[in-house]
Design an enzyme around this catalytic site. Structure first.
Site, PDB file in Angstrom:
ATOM      1  N   CYS A 113      38.552  17.173  24.228  1.00  0.00           N
ATOM      2  CA  CYS A 113      39.909  16.712  24.524  1.00  0.00           C
ATOM      3  C   CYS A 113      39.896  15.666  25.648  1.00  0.00           C
ATOM      4  CB  CYS A 113      40.790  17.912  24.846  1.00  0.00           C
ATOM      5  SG  CYS A 113      42.548  17.632  24.663  1.00  0.00           S
ATOM      6  N   HIS A 114      40.407  15.994  26.835  1.00  0.00           N
ATOM      7  CA  HIS A 114      40.367  15.071  27.975  1.00  0.00           C
ATOM      8  C   HIS A 114      39.071  15.210  28.774  1.00  0.00           C
ATOM      9  CE1 HIS A 114      44.703  14.895  27.144  1.00  0.00           C
ATOM     10  NE2 HIS A 114      44.726  13.784  27.833  1.00  0.00           N
TER      11      HIS A 114
END
Length: 194
Positions: A113-114
């Site tokens: 994800c991030h």
């Protein structure tokens, strides 16, 4: 195919307040089920607070701080996402040095994800194929990576995925890569067998 075992592997999961809870709990569970010794590493002692989709989630115990360990203490690294978590990590010199140690030593890294945001600070993404949450696409491209929209991407020991929906594929590849161990090493920009 018999279940791969990671009983001799020590894995760091680097987080601070604001990590996406599922991107922490599912990889940690998968690693422990495979026999790995998992340590939660953070910027501070005590506990860290997760983010559970749209609000603050549970707190989790920290095993050690980045100031008290080095990449040499571990066989692999996991970087969960969440917006707040990697933004704080990439601004912390000790956290960046810790992550850079894994890239320098060509040890497996799994970032979802991030999570790949912190990898940008290591200057190790040049020429690598990665994926992430879509909003990181430009940042990763600007760091020299080739960004693709795929469930899971593996490039010389770096495993990346886009979001919590990719966790089953992410965890499977993470276990495989950690089981394989070190990959190609980078020496002055040249790939060599480690």
């Amino acid at each position: 195919m018999e279940k791969q075992t990671l009983k001799d592997k020590k894995v760091a999961v680097l987080v601070t307040d604001g990590f996406e809870e599922s991107e922490f709990t599912q990889p940690v569970e998968a690693l422990k089920n495979a026999g790995a010794d998992v340590k939660v590493v953070s910027l501070k002692e005590g506990t860290v607070k997760s983010w559970a989709e749209k609000n603050w989630g549970k707190e989790y115990k920290v095993d050690t701080t980045v100031k008290d360990v080095s990449s040499g203490d571990f066989d692999a690294l996991v970087l969960p996402g969440g917006v707040i978590n990697p933004d704080k990590l990439r601004m912390d010199a000790d956290a960046v040095a810790f992550v850079t140690g894994f890239t320098d030593e060509a040890k497996p890294i799994a970032a979802i994800c991030h999570g790949p945001w912190t990898l940008i600070e290591t200057n190790a993404l040049e020429g690598r194929t990665v994926t992430s949450w879509p909003s990181l696409k430009t940042d990763l491209i600007n760091a020299g990576a080739k960004w693709v929209d795929q469930e899971v991407v593996v490039d010389n020991g770096i495993v990346t995925s886009r979001n919590p929906g990719d966790l089953p594929a992410f965890c499977k590849k993470m276990i495989e890569e950690i089981g394989e161990g070190q990959h190609l090493t980078r020496t002055r920009g040249v790939h060599q067998l480690g």
